[in-house]
Design a protein around this motif. Structure first.
Motif, short mmCIF file in Angstrom:
data_model
loop_
_atom_site.label_atom_id
_atom_site.label_comp_id
_atom_site.label_asym_id
_atom_site.label_seq_id
_atom_site.Cartn_x
_atom_site.Cartn_y
_atom_site.Cartn_z
N LEU A 130 0.82 -1.21 0.00
CA LEU A 130 0.00 0.00 0.00
C LEU A 130 0.86 1.26 0.00
O LEU A 130 1.93 1.32 0.61
CB LEU A 130 -0.89 0.04 1.25
N LYS A 131 0.33 2.29 -0.66
CA LYS A 131 0.92 3.61 -0.55
C LYS A 131 0.62 4.17 0.85
O LYS A 131 -0.34 3.75 1.50
CB LYS A 131 0.31 4.54 -1.60
N THR A 132 1.43 5.12 1.31
CA THR A 132 1.14 5.77 2.58
C THR A 132 -0.23 6.44 2.49
O THR A 132 -0.56 7.06 1.48
CB THR A 132 2.22 6.79 2.93
N ASN A 133 -1.03 6.27 3.51
CA ASN A 133 -2.43 6.71 3.58
C ASN A 133 -3.36 5.83 2.75
O ASN A 133 -4.55 6.14 2.61
CB ASN A 133 -2.59 8.18 3.17
N GLY A 134 -2.83 4.73 2.22
CA GLY A 134 -3.66 3.79 1.48
C GLY A 134 -4.68 3.13 2.40
O GLY A 134 -4.45 2.96 3.60
N ARG A 135 -5.81 2.72 1.81
CA ARG A 135 -6.93 2.18 2.58
C ARG A 135 -6.98 0.66 2.48
O ARG A 135 -6.79 0.09 1.41
CB ARG A 135 -8.24 2.76 2.05
N LEU A 136 -7.24 0.02 3.62
CA LEU A 136 -7.45 -1.43 3.68
C LEU A 136 -8.84 -1.70 4.24
O LEU A 136 -9.23 -1.12 5.26
CB LEU A 136 -6.40 -2.08 4.58
N VAL A 137 -9.57 -2.59 3.58
CA VAL A 137 -10.88 -3.02 4.04
C VAL A 137 -10.87 -4.53 4.20
O VAL A 137 -10.55 -5.25 3.24
CB VAL A 137 -12.00 -2.59 3.07
N VAL A 138 -11.19 -5.01 5.40
CA VAL A 138 -11.25 -6.44 5.68
C VAL A 138 -12.65 -6.77 6.17
O VAL A 138 -13.13 -6.19 7.15
CB VAL A 138 -10.21 -6.85 6.75
N GLY A 183 0.95 -2.86 13.33
CA GLY A 183 1.62 -2.98 12.03
C GLY A 183 1.64 -1.71 11.21
O GLY A 183 1.93 -1.76 10.00
N GLY A 184 1.30 -0.58 11.81
CA GLY A 184 1.41 0.68 11.08
C GLY A 184 0.13 1.18 10.44
O GLY A 184 0.17 1.99 9.51
N PHE A 185 -1.01 0.72 10.95
CA PHE A 185 -2.30 1.17 10.44
C PHE A 185 -3.07 1.91 11.52
O PHE A 185 -2.91 1.64 12.71
CB PHE A 185 -3.15 -0.02 9.99
N ALA A 186 -3.91 2.82 11.09
CA ALA A 186 -4.90 3.43 11.98
C ALA A 186 -6.26 2.83 11.65
O ALA A 186 -6.60 2.68 10.47
CB ALA A 186 -4.95 4.94 11.78
N ALA A 255 -9.11 0.36 7.65
CA ALA A 255 -7.86 0.83 8.21
C ALA A 255 -7.10 1.67 7.19
O ALA A 255 -7.31 1.54 5.98
CB ALA A 255 -7.00 -0.35 8.67
N ARG A 256 -6.21 2.51 7.68
CA ARG A 256 -5.41 3.38 6.81
C ARG A 256 -3.93 3.22 7.18
O ARG A 256 -3.57 3.26 8.36
CB ARG A 256 -5.85 4.84 6.96
N LYS A 257 -3.10 3.04 6.18
CA LYS A 257 -1.66 2.93 6.40
C LYS A 257 -1.11 4.28 6.81
O LYS A 257 -1.22 5.26 6.09
CB LYS A 257 -0.96 2.43 5.14
N THR A 258 -0.50 4.34 7.99
CA THR A 258 -0.04 5.62 8.53
C THR A 258 1.48 5.76 8.55
O THR A 258 1.98 6.86 8.72
CB THR A 258 -0.56 5.82 9.96
N THR A 259 2.19 4.67 8.41
CA THR A 259 3.66 4.74 8.44
C THR A 259 4.22 4.27 7.11
O THR A 259 3.67 3.39 6.46
CB THR A 259 4.24 3.87 9.56
N PRO A 260 5.36 4.85 6.68
CA PRO A 260 5.93 4.42 5.39
C PRO A 260 6.56 3.05 5.47
O PRO A 260 6.83 2.54 6.56
CB PRO A 260 6.99 5.50 5.13
N CYS A 261 6.80 2.45 4.30
CA CYS A 261 7.47 1.15 4.25
C CYS A 261 8.90 1.30 4.72
O CYS A 261 9.55 2.33 4.47
CB CYS A 261 7.47 0.60 2.81
N THR A 262 9.40 0.29 5.41
CA THR A 262 10.79 0.31 5.87
C THR A 262 11.69 -0.52 5.00
O THR A 262 12.90 -0.48 5.11
CB THR A 262 10.88 -0.20 7.33
N ALA A 263 11.05 -1.38 4.13
CA ALA A 263 11.85 -2.26 3.26
C ALA A 263 12.08 -1.60 1.92
O ALA A 263 11.29 -0.81 1.45
CB ALA A 263 11.11 -3.57 3.07
#
Length: 263
Positions: A130-138, A183-186, A255-263
């Motif tokens: 996901l891009k930063t601020n990308g959205r996840l729906v489960v 895991g870095g999501f809000a 959920a929304r990705k709030t932290t950038p990728c570290t890899a």
């Protein structure tokens, strides 16, 4: 793995196109807020029903990548989405994809997480793509909310406990949010989508479960063939008599990705 014959496969197809499952897909679709130009990952795309619905709304400038490890499901999804150039179906899992880091705007997964044996790994992989601020729906059921009437409550309990064996985690809506936060999501929303029925509809969730549960518990040696058959027949009789009752709650986690990728 759940397996089924041609008759059951037809019942499942009718159920997937029926009112209960359409409402469940729509709940995830609406929560995802897909828009033209988005690149969406449909994780555990199955036979491609949601994938196709996403492809239609994303338009020519958008793209949907359907991900599934099952060759049979991927074949069904490819066939269903034929003619839509903004779709690709790939052989991958929730914990390991071939998508580039930060390449996906939004990701959706419908009744998949309850079958995963490593939830943190799945969350980490989705966070990566996901891009930063990308959205996840489960979207997943909370199986503790299942209420199913029977004149033989002990047999019903035995059937339900046996059916639990086909899952890894039966309470995804409760256990997933803290894993996502770590895991870095809000978490933006956890929304209940209740299902209830007082009639055993041919295309309904309860009817589909009966046709899956009866052969599964017998094949696994968890319930005798006689008990499983009598349980299924009782549910049919209760519906005819006007005494059928079934209820379960599906939840949609946003959920929304709030932290950038570290890899």
């Amino acid at each position: 793995m759940l397996t089924f014959n041609a008759r059951t496969a037809k019942i499942l197809e009718e159920a997937y196109l029926g009112a209960d499952f359409t409402r469940r897909r729509r709940a995830s679709f609406d929560a995802l807020v897909p828009g033209p130009g988005d690149h969406v990952a449909d994780i555990g795309c199955g036979n491609g029903l949601l994938t196709l619905e996403l492809a239609r709304t994303l338009g020519e400038t958008g793209h949907v990548t359907g991900i599934d490890p099952s060759e049979d499901m991927r074949s069904a999804a490819v066939k269903r989405c034929a003619g839509h150039s903004n779709v690709d179906i790939v052989d991958a899992t929730a914990t390991e994809t071939t998508l580039e880091s930060g390449s996906i705007d939004k990701a959706v997964s419908l009744q998949v997480f309850e079958y995963l044996d490593d939830l943190p790994a799945a969350c980490a992989e989705i966070h990566r793509i996901l891009k930063t601020n990308g959205r996840l729906v489960v979207g997943d059921m909370h199986w503790d909310t299942l209420t199913w009437f029977s004149d033989d409550p002990m047999r019903m309990l035995k059937m339900q406990k046996a059916w639990d064996q086909h899952l890894v985690e039966r309470c995804i809506p409760a256990v997933l949010p803290p894993i996502l936060r770590a895991g870095g999501f809000a978490i933006e929303a956890v929304t209940a989508v209740p299902f209830s029925a007082t009639v055993l509809h041919p295309d309904g969730l309860a009817n589909m479960m009966i046709h899956l549960m009866e052969p599964y518990v017998v094949k696994k040696g968890l319930v005798s063939a006689e008990d499983a058959r009598d349980w299924a027949r009782e549910q049919q009789s209760l519906s005819v008599e006007g005494r059928f009752f079934f209820s379960i709650t599906h939840f949609v986690i946003v959920a929304r990705k709030t932290t950038p990728c570290t890899a």
